[in-house]
Design an enzyme around this catalytic site. Structure first.
Site, mmCIF file in Angstrom:
data_model
loop_
_atom_site.group_PDB
_atom_site.id
_atom_site.type_symbol
_atom_site.label_atom_id
_atom_site.label_comp_id
_atom_site.label_asym_id
_atom_site.label_seq_id
_atom_site.Cartn_x
_atom_site.Cartn_y
_atom_site.Cartn_z
ATOM 1 N N LYS A 144 40.322 65.751 4.820
ATOM 2 C CA LYS A 144 41.658 65.170 4.603
ATOM 3 C C LYS A 144 42.688 66.295 4.657
ATOM 4 O O LYS A 144 42.347 67.477 4.556
ATOM 5 C CB LYS A 144 41.743 64.493 3.226
ATOM 6 C CG LYS A 144 40.871 63.258 3.050
ATOM 7 C CD LYS A 144 41.437 62.051 3.767
ATOM 8 C CE LYS A 144 40.573 60.821 3.533
ATOM 9 N NZ LYS A 144 39.167 61.014 4.010
ATOM 10 N N SER B 101 39.160 58.533 9.342
ATOM 11 C CA SER B 101 40.390 58.708 8.582
ATOM 12 C C SER B 101 41.281 59.816 9.133
ATOM 13 O O SER B 101 42.431 59.931 8.747
ATOM 14 C CB SER B 101 40.053 59.003 7.113
ATOM 15 O OG SER B 101 39.405 60.247 6.993
#
Lengths: 208, 208
Positions: free
Chosen positions: A166, A124
């Site tokens: 993230k 990600s």
DNA sequence: GACCATACCAGACATATGTCTGGTAATCAA
DNA sequence: TTGATTACCAGACATATGTCTGGTATGGTC
């Protein structure tokens, strides 16, 4: 001991003490005295006092073996635990049972226990140059700010709460976790189902 | 202090002592006692005695602050010089005048001087997740193999010989240095104008 | 229950170690 | 010469620190 030219003996003493300290073994005044063949502890103490006054050594008065290299003379090093899988709520246990440890540099005024490392899973964050298998170092004590890359624990559908990397975005009323890969969705966890463990301060990648 | 499950407190004590020792500052029994809130020095001494018996610590009896990490108990650490700009032919000088140092883990049978670090310039390796500003650690002693990412000195049109990071490709009769970015050309230096400094073994990136 | 191991406490004790006071001698500059 | 500075010595002293002896409480095993 015969008298020696000014400063000469002192330089030898400095090197002796420095080498002992770099080896992690602070000498006592009497050990230094014996090494140089002095007969009085005070001789050593006088030399060390000059070295401290010159800023070449630091001293913790009264403490046994209390002479140190001044902060910044040598980068401080420590070991940070590498956390593996983080089961639900068990972050502290994960810290306690590390998969391994990696050497890190420690800023002055900080401690090795302020940091931990995490192996990156998933793709990600490939847009930010963070790939699966990489290791990230997290500062547990620093306040995460909007825009920083952080490690967060998010409760998902599964019971396993997995730590993810993230980019943190703080809006007026919500927390958002942005991946850096268009194939992944932005996470908008409820406040009580998300815990920010800290900002990523360093990335490591090993090549075999 | 309330009683704790067997071994748990001891592990915490071990980590505390180890972190202090890695910081070059051996703790006294009473400092450990105070840190954990014990009321008796003997409690600490008993725990440390077990740690010594288990081989997790070494002890120099009678010496003040005499507990040490056993040789090999902890991954060996060292400092690798961070090389800045490498002027023509001056690689050894660059090693001698480092911009700084970074802590690295050292495998058994290797030495800290086998490694150096280099700050990455340019965007030629962004496809491999290596960006400008990153730091790469190079193993000077390892033989570079085809397909590995290496650091090389290539003589260009300018007098300055700059160290660059590229993927090494060895063909039957030539050396090729492949960027990992379509905007950059593959380099095919003559054998005598190119020197491979070694394979990249690790990548580091710091976030502010 | 009897026994053992473990975690922790209390305080005396010995020694390792830093601190201090005072002194001798060599060197150098005014 | 005089005075200041430096290198070194001698030994007492205070305290920092490891060591020891003995005790309480908890949990497990036979």
């Amino acid at each position: 001991m015969p008298r020696t030219p000014p400063g000469q003996t002192r330089d030898r003493i400095y090197r002796f003490v420095r080498d002992r300290l770099l080896g992690g073994d602070a000498p006592s005044l009497r050990e230094i005295r014996d090494h140089f063949g002095f007969r009085a502890v005070e001789t050593v103490r006088a030399h060390l006092a000059v070295l401290v006054a010159e800023g070449r050594l630091d001293r913790q008065p009264g403490k046994a073996r209390g002479y140190r290299l001044p902060a910044g003379a040598v980068p401080r090093q420590g070991l940070a635990p590498i956390v593996g899988t983080v089961a639900a709520g068990g972050f502290e246990e994960a810290i306690g049972n590390p998969e391994g440890e990696i050497p890190i540099g420690i800023p002055p005024s900080r401690s090795a226990s302020d940091y931990f490392a995490l192996r990156v899973r998933g793709e990600s964050m490939t847009g930010a140059g963070i790939f699966p298998g990489d290791t990230v170092v997290i500062d547990r004590r620093a306040r995460p700010r909007s825009g920083q890359i952080v490690v967060a624990l998010v409760e998902g559908e599964v019971l396993e709460t997995e730590a993810t990397v993230k980019r943190l975005v703080l809006t007026a009323d919500a927390v958002e976790l942005h991946p850096e890969n268009p194939a992944y969705p932005v996470l908008r966890p409820a406040a009580d189902s998300c815990r920010i463990l800290g900002p990523v301060v360093e990335l490591r990648r090993r090549f075999r």
